[in-house]
Design an enzyme around this catalytic site. Structure first.
Site, mmCIF file in Angstrom:
data_model
loop_
_atom_site.group_PDB
_atom_site.id
_atom_site.type_symbol
_atom_site.label_atom_id
_atom_site.label_comp_id
_atom_site.label_asym_id
_atom_site.label_seq_id
_atom_site.Cartn_x
_atom_site.Cartn_y
_atom_site.Cartn_z
ATOM 1 N N ALA A 232 10.884 56.452 47.279
ATOM 2 C CA ALA A 232 10.243 56.151 46.000
ATOM 3 C C ALA A 232 8.990 55.310 46.165
ATOM 4 O O ALA A 232 8.120 55.300 45.305
ATOM 5 C CB ALA A 232 11.239 55.403 45.116
ATOM 6 N N LYS A 233 8.909 54.591 47.291
ATOM 7 C CA LYS A 233 7.748 53.742 47.591
ATOM 8 C C LYS A 233 7.379 52.846 46.417
ATOM 9 O O LYS A 233 6.220 52.744 46.046
ATOM 10 C CB LYS A 233 6.579 54.594 48.080
ATOM 11 C CG LYS A 233 6.961 55.443 49.311
ATOM 12 C CD LYS A 233 5.782 56.107 49.966
ATOM 13 C CE LYS A 233 6.177 56.805 51.255
ATOM 14 N NZ LYS A 233 7.041 57.978 51.111
#
Lengths: 274, 274
Positions: B92-93
């Site tokens: 998802a960073k």
């Protein structure tokens, strides 16, 4: 939305206020919990009460994602409810390798129909530029944030004595024009706003951190305004949760109005001098 | 999942393969398009065909978000379908100010039930540490990525001659132990893996970039393996889209098997020397 349209809206409303829709189910008034979708009902009433006082709404994706798939429905319906002409920002702070960033861009610009999305710079050019390929859409890149952790990396000094956030802005200036790229600069960072304006004189800045985070609106305007205002100043909690009772929307309006009136004065002062 | 459990799984399966579920509706075989949820059907068949060959699955959020609210349903159902005991990573960073990062952590660890989430370091300590407050859950922080844009900022040289990604790792070592924190280091960055291991000898590394991106598995193992393997090497497109016809799942299995066999040899070589 074009930069000129955004500036026209700022002049017409005498406001550069962005309201952050960081809607936390645990903080919304008790009487809304019986609604079919309490978060959506809360957002609708906030939007009804404030849309003539602000130029933008910025839902923070985390608050919707934490509700699971239903949260995305709520987000989509909230965005649909925002009146035509207001600037909508998906505060998502995304960034990934090229083909993935393209998917994110599609999610926010096409599926959700937002005007802008916030992105993180760490992965560099090919993580940011896919967001810049959408006509009439905006990328808002993190530059200097309002939190304590901004000191960890953003303020690091490079070999050429430049600070990392300065290098980030100077580099990104080659990626996108002032008609498609903005920067996030925290309201708590006014000492650095002058430098940001040297590097990016024409770009709009999205400025979080007034209200609950304690930033100073007057200083932001003094160092950050340009000839098209060039500022979107965000407040979230100080407006959303100004009241916690049945009159929460009126209380939110009163809180937004107070900010708007200060903004009207700052705009008048700036443009009468210009 | 604990570090010991992860290592035990690696030994048992003789594999440190992570399969990236970057499922693009435009790339899945035509015969699946009549399924009620083609992406979910594709993922299920991929998981059925590969779960004994890999130790982790890593859905990339962008691919699900681009499908709107329905995409989150698909993601949740995909995660539910992954057999017990496999390590699940929400790629998802994410990263935001503290209270927002807490909401993201809740979304991924509680609502979706993932073991780990990838986070971006740019906003610093208070954007990362809220993810570290979940017992038995993992943060995987971007350090040195596999894309061209990693040169823009991650490789910048600081005043003390350290590179930014080195400083990022050195700083984050104070935030989380090897039992809760991993780093992303691209497989295309083998020249820097030795330095990463100096800075973080015990931490697991998530290594994307073999397969479609061209990284070299043998070099990754040579410079990156530690006494608990310490590597999760990801492949996405080269496995998911190994075949495009009705036998796509068998083709995916064959592609995964090829990587797993190479990994088995590398593990044997490493642990027979150790």
């Amino acid at each position: 939305m074009t930069r000129e349209q955004l500036f026209a809206q700022i002049q017409q409303k005498r406001s550069f206020l962005c309201i952050g829709l960081d809607t936390d189910p645990a903080k919304i008034p008790a009487h809304l919990h019986s609604a079919a979708d309490p978060v959506l009902e809360f957002n609708r009433q906030i939007i009804d009460a404030t849309h003539d006082l602000c130029v933008a709404y910025k839902p923070n994706l985390a608050f919707y994602e934490s509700l699971g798939p239903k949260g995305w429905e709520t987000l989509a319906q909230t965005l649909d409810y925002i009146p035509e002409g207001l600037f909508t920002i998906a505060d998502a702070k995304r960034g990934d390798i090229g083909n993935t960033s393209s998917m994110y861009a599609k999610a926010f610009f096409e599926t959700l129909g937002c005007d802008a999305v916030t992105v993180a710079p760490y992965m560099g050019e090919d993580s940011v530029t896919p967001f810049l390929n959408f006509e009439g859409k905006w990328v808002i890149m993190l530059a200097l944030t309002s939190n304590a952790g901004s000191l960890n990396f953003q303020m690091l000094e490079l070999q050429n004595r430049e600070l990392l956030f300065e290098k980030v802005i100077r580099t990104a200036q080659k990626w996108g024009s002032a008609d498609q790229l903005m920067y996030v600069v925290g309201a708590t960072q006014t000492t650095h706003l002058r430098k940001v304006r040297e590097l990016a004189p024409d770009h709009f800045l999205l400025v979080p951190g007034i209200g609950a985070q304690g930033g100073d609106l007057e200083a932001v305007a003094r160092f950050g305004m340009n000839r098209q205002c060039g500022l979107l100043v965000n407040a979230s909690r100080s407006i959303l949760y100004a009241g916690r009772g049945k009159d929460f929307a009126q209380q939110a309006r009163a809180a937004a109005q107070q900010v708007q009136q200060q903004m009207a004065e700052l705009l008048e002062r700036h443009f009468s001098q210009a």
